[in-house]
Scaffold this motif. Structure first.
Motif, PDB file in Angstrom:
ATOM      1  N   GLY A 151      52.221  -2.829  46.404  1.00  0.00           N
ATOM      2  CA  GLY A 151      52.797  -4.105  45.747  1.00  0.00           C
ATOM      3  C   GLY A 151      51.959  -4.278  44.502  1.00  0.00           C
ATOM      4  O   GLY A 151      50.862  -4.226  44.494  1.00  0.00           O
ATOM      5  N   SER A 156      52.487  -7.665  45.603  1.00  0.00           N
ATOM      6  CA  SER A 156      51.317  -7.741  46.312  1.00  0.00           C
ATOM      7  C   SER A 156      51.629  -9.072  46.851  1.00  0.00           C
ATOM      8  O   SER A 156      51.430  -9.277  48.234  1.00  0.00           O
ATOM      9  N   GLN A 157      52.036 -10.172  46.537  1.00  0.00           N
ATOM     10  CA  GLN A 157      52.268 -11.575  46.970  1.00  0.00           C
ATOM     11  C   GLN A 157      53.419 -11.590  47.975  1.00  0.00           C
ATOM     12  O   GLN A 157      53.181 -12.278  49.002  1.00  0.00           O
ATOM     13  N   ASN A 160      52.460  -9.997  51.246  1.00  0.00           N
ATOM     14  CA  ASN A 160      51.622 -10.948  52.061  1.00  0.00           C
ATOM     15  C   ASN A 160      52.524 -11.927  52.671  1.00  0.00           C
ATOM     16  O   ASN A 160      52.338 -12.108  53.937  1.00  0.00           O
ATOM     17  N   GLY A 237      43.210  -7.615  45.939  1.00  0.00           N
ATOM     18  CA  GLY A 237      43.567  -6.512  46.550  1.00  0.00           C
ATOM     19  C   GLY A 237      43.740  -6.832  48.334  1.00  0.00           C
ATOM     20  O   GLY A 237      42.952  -7.620  48.892  1.00  0.00           O
ATOM     21  N   GLU A 239      45.545  -4.830  52.004  1.00  0.00           N
ATOM     22  CA  GLU A 239      46.085  -3.513  52.586  1.00  0.00           C
ATOM     23  C   GLU A 239      46.109  -3.690  54.205  1.00  0.00           C
ATOM     24  O   GLU A 239      45.516  -4.602  54.540  1.00  0.00           O
ATOM     25  N   GLY A 248      48.337  -3.814  48.352  1.00  0.00           N
ATOM     26  CA  GLY A 248      48.833  -4.521  47.306  1.00  0.00           C
ATOM     27  C   GLY A 248      47.807  -4.871  46.458  1.00  0.00           C
ATOM     28  O   GLY A 248      46.570  -5.274  46.788  1.00  0.00           O
ATOM     29  N   VAL A 249      47.941  -4.867  45.103  1.00  0.00           N
ATOM     30  CA  VAL A 249      46.887  -5.127  44.204  1.00  0.00           C
ATOM     31  C   VAL A 249      47.419  -6.309  43.023  1.00  0.00           C
ATOM     32  O   VAL A 249      48.674  -6.458  42.644  1.00  0.00           O
ATOM     33  N   GLN A 250      46.460  -7.337  42.811  1.00  0.00           N
ATOM     34  CA  GLN A 250      46.901  -8.209  41.890  1.00  0.00           C
ATOM     35  C   GLN A 250      46.967  -8.071  40.436  1.00  0.00           C
ATOM     36  O   GLN A 250      47.613  -8.744  39.790  1.00  0.00           O
TER      37      GLN A 250
END
Length: 319
Positions: A151, A156-157, A160, A237, A239, A248-250
């Protein structure tokens, strides 16, 4: 027929198909750069949007992309040339050709700035519910089939939220003492959790990344762990603790292809995709899209609608 099936399986493993999600409009530059990252890593990128929810011959991996491009702040241009001055003009020992080469390298960032501006949409808080539903169902399919998932920023968001985590709707409160740069240029310092999958992939403990987001992970969802953060504890970040590759990385690694550590993210994803035994087929996706909208997604959209509504209200400026 058995030989043919075996041959096809080998081809899929050698060049796995990676789905890359995005909006119908406004995400062209992000798509091309993300596709480049997948292609350089040895994968076959496939563009997936609400109007074209295709899966080609099946997906062995998934990248949930960022939001629609918006006009970046002019801070980017200032940062680029400030960096150029520091690294080039302030090094008198460099030869003329070395300085020209270094200047050419740093032209990449202003060039990317103008490309994004050319193809971007004006900043707005418009919702994209069709895309939300598409990506949520793709994530669900990928999780059920144990596919590798990456993500990026908004992606990434959304990861989550899928695992029942929460988001900060506005991150400006984290930047009361210092400005929050919005830039494709790597300007934010990130620290990685030692021993995490993300830290092992990146191969460093600290790194500068870019930032184009206004929301971020607040409480990580079930099974997720925060593995990268800024000095002010802003999450950069996440995982999953038990799945082989769900990260996921922002920031936007697709805009930093010149950085080896950023390319490793795509390489790790493609490598994991070669090992999967199941994939998302077109019938799987069509069935998923026919499913009712998830309650967590409806809650997220409700909050975004409230924020969009409040942003339209007139403000009293502080003097």
């Amino acid at each position: 027929m058995a030989n043919l099936a075996s041959s096809t399986q080998v081809i899929n493993r050698n060049k796995p198909t990676i789905g890359i999600t995005g909006p119908d409009k406004g995400g062209e530059i992000a798509w091309w750069f993300t596709a480049l990252g997948v292609w350089l890593a040895g994968g076959k990128p496939v563009h997936i949007t609400p109007s074209f929810p295709r899966t080609a011959d099946g997906l062995q991996g998934l990248i949930v992309g960022g939001g629609a491009d918006v006009d970046p702040q002019t801070y980017q241009q200032e940062a680029v040339f400030k960096e150029y001055l520091q690294r080039t003009l302030h090094h008198p020992k460099k030869t003329f050709f070395q300085r020209v080469w270094r200047f050419t390298r740093w032209l990449y960032y202003p060039a990317l700035f103008f490309l994004r501006k050319l193809f971007s949409r004006k900043p707005q808080w418009a919702l994209d519910q069709a895309r939300d539903h598409l990506e949520f169902q793709l994530i669900d399919q990928a999780v059920k089939k144990n596919l590798p998932v990456l993500g990026i920023c908004r992606g990434s968001q959304l990861l989550n939220v899928y695992f029942r985590g929460t988001l900060y709707q506005d991150i400006e409160e984290f930047y009361r003492e210092e400005p929050n740069p919005s830039s494709i240029f790597p300007v934010k310092k990130v620290t990685f959790l030692a021993g995490s999958k993300l830290a092992q992939i990146m191969g460093v403990q600290k790194l500068k990344v870019n930032a184009l987001h206004h929301q971020a992970v607040q409480r990580p969802g079930a099974g997720l762990e925060v593995v990268a953060w800024e000095a002010n504890q802003m999450v950069q970040g996440i995982e999953h603790t038990t799945r082989p590759f769900l990260i996921g990385v922002q920031w936007h690694p697709e805009y930093l292809p010149r950085r080896q550590e950023q390319r490793r993210l795509f390489q790790a994803l493609v490598q994991k995709a070669k090992e999967v035994h199941h994939q998302i087929e077109a019938p799987d996706l069509q069935t998923a899209l026919a499913a009712p909208k998830n309650s967590a997604l409806e809650e997220l959209e409700r909050k975004e609608e409230q924020k969009a509504s409040s942003s339209l209200q007139p403000r009293v400026l502080d003097r």
